[in-house]
Design an enzyme around this catalytic site. Structure first.
Site, PDB file in Angstrom:
ATOM      1  N   TYR A  60       0.802  -1.221   0.000  1.00  0.00           N
ATOM      2  CA  TYR A  60       0.000   0.000   0.000  1.00  0.00           C
ATOM      3  C   TYR A  60       0.840   1.278   0.000  1.00  0.00           C
ATOM      4  O   TYR A  60       0.288   2.383   0.025  1.00  0.00           O
ATOM      5  CB  TYR A  60      -0.908   0.023   1.232  1.00  0.00           C
ATOM      6  N   HIS A  65      -4.497   6.268  -0.688  1.00  0.00           N
ATOM      7  CA  HIS A  65      -5.009   6.175   0.682  1.00  0.00           C
ATOM      8  C   HIS A  65      -3.901   6.374   1.719  1.00  0.00           C
ATOM      9  O   HIS A  65      -4.192   6.645   2.887  1.00  0.00           O
ATOM     10  CB  HIS A  65      -5.664   4.809   0.881  1.00  0.00           C
ATOM     11  N   TYR A 111      -4.583  -1.621  10.249  1.00  0.00           N
ATOM     12  CA  TYR A 111      -5.000  -1.096   8.957  1.00  0.00           C
ATOM     13  C   TYR A 111      -5.863   0.146   9.141  1.00  0.00           C
ATOM     14  O   TYR A 111      -6.281   0.481  10.261  1.00  0.00           O
ATOM     15  CB  TYR A 111      -5.711  -2.183   8.146  1.00  0.00           C
ATOM     16  N   ASN A 113      -8.871   1.107   8.750  1.00  0.00           N
ATOM     17  CA  ASN A 113     -10.178   1.108   9.412  1.00  0.00           C
ATOM     18  C   ASN A 113     -10.095   1.065  10.931  1.00  0.00           C
ATOM     19  O   ASN A 113     -11.094   1.309  11.611  1.00  0.00           O
ATOM     20  CB  ASN A 113     -11.016  -0.074   8.918  1.00  0.00           C
ATOM     21  N   ASN A 159     -13.118   5.887   6.623  1.00  0.00           N
ATOM     22  CA  ASN A 159     -13.118   4.899   7.696  1.00  0.00           C
ATOM     23  C   ASN A 159     -12.025   5.131   8.731  1.00  0.00           C
ATOM     24  O   ASN A 159     -12.193   4.792   9.907  1.00  0.00           O
ATOM     25  CB  ASN A 159     -12.994   3.489   7.119  1.00  0.00           C
TER      26      ASN A 159
END
Length: 240
Positions: A60, A65, A111, A113, A159
């Site tokens: 990632y 994000h 993560y 969230n 989130n």
């Protein structure tokens, strides 16, 4: 194409899944630190917590994000700090002093969230109110290349912010909102935010990301030194 901090950052993150940690020993010298304790953070007595939102891991690293990680990594580089895991906490931390103000930088080891799990327990242990927490994050509703500062408010479907609000029990924390724009027609939001930036975006000479990175770092230091009103008046009037 000039090599930028962002491009260097990407090349490093693609090779590892967590913030860089020091080796446990040095040749001919004492062992280096490998962790921090909550007690040591309390002794440091930070006046601000700054957390960048993102997902851990090389997979990632260069996605939209994860843009919230970049300003705190730049601050770690600028102040020659180092990331260390915090014992018993879901976070890596770095300690810096902005002028004379002690600041705790955080990266969640969870993560996106569950990002709030890195902050809530530490904010409580350090007796820091939500108003002294700065969250750097990606923002779909702001054009790519723009940075905006917000004192409080809703989560806008993000989130990571939802987790922050849930853990802190309030929406009254500061946000440094880093615009990534909306996905093109036919691309879902999830696919858009979890896809990497284009090389043109991070080009040191012609891309917009260098401006975004500079403005987001400046946002943090201006907030710490002068408060959100002065920071907002500066950042929101910049032209690129």
């Amino acid at each position: 194409m000039a090599v930028s901090f962002l491009q260097s950052l990407f090349s490093v993150f693609r090779k590892k899944s967590s913030p860089q940690e020091p080796a446990t020993t040095t040749a001919g010298g004492p062992a280096k630190r490998t962790k921090l304790t909550v007690g040591e953070l309390q002794e440091f007595a930070p006046e601000w917590i700054v957390i960048g939102l993102g997902n851990p891991g090389a997979k990632y690293a260069d996605t939209r994000h994860n843009i919230g990680y970049w300003p705190i990594d730049r601050l770690v580089e600028r102040y020659e700090a180092q990331w260390l895991p915090v014992e018993g906490q879901k976070a890596h931390a770095a300690l810096i002093t902005v002028e004379e103000t002690p600041v705790l930088l955080l990266r969640s080891t969870t993560y996106m969230n569950n990002s709030g799990e890195a902050v809530g327990p530490l904010a409580s242990a350090l007796s820091l109110p939500a108003e002294r927490i700065i969250v750097c994050h990606d923002e779909l509703d702001i054009a790519a290349g723009q940075v905006r500062i917000k004192d409080k408010g809703g989560e806008g479907g993000h989130n990571g912010l939802r987790s922050m609000t849930a853990e802190l029990g309030t929406q009254h924390y500061v946000r440094v909102r880093m615009g990534i724009g909306r996905p093109p027609k036919g691309t879902s939001v999830i696919d858009f935010v979890l896809s990497p930036f284009e090389e043109a975006d991070i080009d040191a000479e012609n891309g917009w990301m260098e401006n975004t990175l500079r403005d987001s770092v400046d946002s943090v230091t201006l907030i710490v030194n002068n408060g959100t009103d002065i920071a907002r008046n500066d950042i929101h009037t910049r032209k690129h």
